[in-house]
Design an enzyme around this catalytic site. Sequence first.
Site, short mmCIF file in Angstrom:
data_model
loop_
_atom_site.label_atom_id
_atom_site.label_comp_id
_atom_site.label_asym_id
_atom_site.label_seq_id
_atom_site.Cartn_x
_atom_site.Cartn_y
_atom_site.Cartn_z
N ASP B 25 0.88 -1.17 0.00
CA ASP B 25 0.00 0.00 0.00
C ASP B 25 0.91 1.22 0.00
O ASP B 25 1.47 1.57 1.03
CB ASP B 25 -0.89 -0.03 1.25
CG ASP B 25 -1.76 1.21 1.39
OD1 ASP B 25 -1.71 2.09 0.49
OD2 ASP B 25 -2.47 1.32 2.39
N LYS B 87 3.09 11.09 -3.30
CA LYS B 87 2.06 10.47 -4.14
C LYS B 87 1.22 11.52 -4.87
O LYS B 87 0.75 11.29 -5.98
CB LYS B 87 1.17 9.62 -3.24
CG LYS B 87 0.20 8.72 -3.97
CD LYS B 87 -0.40 7.77 -2.96
CE LYS B 87 -1.55 6.97 -3.53
NZ LYS B 87 -2.08 6.06 -2.50
N GLU B 186 -7.26 0.67 -4.57
CA GLU B 186 -7.26 0.56 -3.11
C GLU B 186 -8.60 0.06 -2.54
O GLU B 186 -8.60 -0.84 -1.70
CB GLU B 186 -6.86 1.90 -2.48
CG GLU B 186 -5.37 2.19 -2.67
CD GLU B 186 -5.03 3.66 -2.55
OE1 GLU B 186 -5.90 4.45 -2.15
OE2 GLU B 186 -3.88 4.01 -2.87
N ASP B 208 -12.95 5.36 1.46
CA ASP B 208 -11.52 5.39 1.76
C ASP B 208 -11.05 6.83 1.85
O ASP B 208 -10.88 7.51 0.83
CB ASP B 208 -10.76 4.64 0.65
CG ASP B 208 -9.25 4.64 0.88
OD1 ASP B 208 -8.77 5.35 1.79
OD2 ASP B 208 -8.55 3.94 0.13
#
Lengths: 107, 627
Positions: B25, B87, B186, B208
Amino acid sequence: MSITLTEAAADRVKQFLANRGKGEGLRLGVKTTGCSGMAYLLEFVDVIEEDDKVFESQGVKIIVDPKSLLYLDGTELDFAKEGLNEGFKFNNPNVKDTCGCGESFTV
Amino acid sequence: MALLQISEPGQSTRPHEHRLAVGIDLGTTNSLVATVRSGKADTLPDEQQRHLLPSVVRYQADQPPLVGEEARRAATEDPLNTISSVKRYMGRGLQDIKNLTNRHAYEFADTDSNVPRFHTAMGDVTPVEVSSEILKVLKQRAEKSLGGELAGVVITVPAYFDDAQRQATKDAAKLAGLNVFRLLNEPTAAAVAYGLDKSAEGIIAVYDLGGGTFDISILRLNKGVFEVLATAGDSALGGDDFDRAIATWIMQQAGINDDADHHQLRRLMHEACAAKEALTEAERTTLKIELEDGSVWQGELDRERMHQLIDPLIQKTLLPCRRALRDAGISADEVQAVVMVGGSTRVPRVREKVGEAFKQEPLVDINPDTVVAIGAAIQADVLAGNKPDDEMLLLDVIPLSLGLETMGGLVEKIIPRNTTIPVARAQDFTTFKDGQTAMTIHVLQGERELVSDCRSLGRFTLHGIPAMVAGAARIRVSFQVDADGLLSVTAREETTGVQSGIEVKPSYGLTDSEIETMLRDSIEHAEDDVAARKLLEQQVEADRVLEALAVALAQDRALLSEAERTQIERAASRLQVKRDGKDHLAIKAAIEELDKTASDFVARRMDSSIRKALAGHKVEEFAGEEK
């Protein structure tokens, strides 16, 4: 003839079986392969075959086929940590020599 | 003595042939690595028993990069050389990044390329390189923990990542020496983690909210198959924004100026984050900030105030939730479970609001920080071949429609949004002009009807089309999206077989929250778009008719009397006038009128060309050919 688990190994096997949600127990075996001739096999068991030998140690069923038993009699299965790595370890009195990597052996 | 794991029945590997696989992850704030051992998925800790690796990399001159907690701690002292939340920069152009937020913690090197480079003490580094440093540390940790080399990894990405961002993630993995089995969305990974543990069937929503991204996915679980019905989200919304909102409030309270330096801003963000976490348990918390003049400001933040600050942000997550439900054709009542993922779902207010939106208590059984990595590990285990048979078939979807540009700046959608992948679709196109020998294929992503409103992914030209009259060539354009969501487009002229294509390594050009905006726009502008499309279609048709007429008049003027010609030319100029107007119906009428006026002319041309073709041949020759 006997095969046993250490307490640490039994704890882990119980945990893994519970997590898996099914399975009769743990199969120990050897197969002829690897650089020194034989290699260990460690699997969950869903079906116990007719000629399998079944032992019980620390509340866990250990299943071994008769041929493997010749090489495994007296073995104690342990659970060990080496640094970050962890896993099961065969303490097998029949072993004469292991390959450098320790994944296969001769009797 | 090697340490062994328990395999599934009949799945034991030969010595030295272990199929070691992990799930990673790669998060905005923290990263994790997990694996399946003896049938159980767990995250792997480092030597200090820490599972979470802060996604922070510090660059110092003449030293290897420092990754994780140590780097995070240095962030306050050495902000410019310490890259966090990398990211957010993956697969982005320099301009997008400048638009990302108005306040920027890093300095960017001036380069010719559009790929941003952080300017650090160790030199200039790209986001891909920074990410690969994080991946290298996780790879090392995994190999030490598993006692061998990794066969492959599954890396998770937000469902909303576009092709550029997915490609950048793959590049980072490659640079770290990892073999990527698959990129996995994800939310899908989270569903995998829950799906296996609970063997649930039905509709599941995965909410999420991580440090920097928000995703909502509507999944259908059925007989072990996960189907993603719809995804939506916001690639620039997360817990960091909660912190930022709180930090901004602290700045107002403490009278800190907007132009505060990097150090001060970092300290503020730290304090804001700590306050947010404290308020998970407590009703109120105290704040302490050292000001630039050395004095200390003290204040207090209570839950109610924090709710005021973060409620608008939570509200921003509920809009995509509703849209995803609508896309999936599901009402909130039909959702059987809501899975909470991401550290920010620990905020009680988030759970409360999500519960209200979906009319049920959300699931929080699995640690929301590790659930995605666990799911990725389970998927990696399957892909490595450690399962008896493919127990799990994962279907993912394309988040935004893929298409190409046609005449008049219109977008022809080839693969509609929410199509499950992998997928291949083809469509035939033809030439617009007589003798056209090349065609440019412009690949686009988005929901709108006009090219200018969609995102350009790339373009290429198919050369070597044999010269034919307009409309005779047959060009087959194929779109192929692989299991990772990466697109390749090929164009092939069917009569000659000439072919050309691209792997879409898209021009890094997506501004933040653009997908979000694009989707919303497509709904808001649906009517305008349809009108614009109708107008453009008629205009293109008018151009085609006028062009063909001009060619015909130039060739066969002799077939017309003066009066006939004038009549046709008048109809043509009337069409030209309407064509430049805005009324598509008027254009259509003018085209029809011209067609009618010129119909005799067309018939005569046809006769004449047949006569020409027959001249000098005997009838028998043609009869013979029929046999």
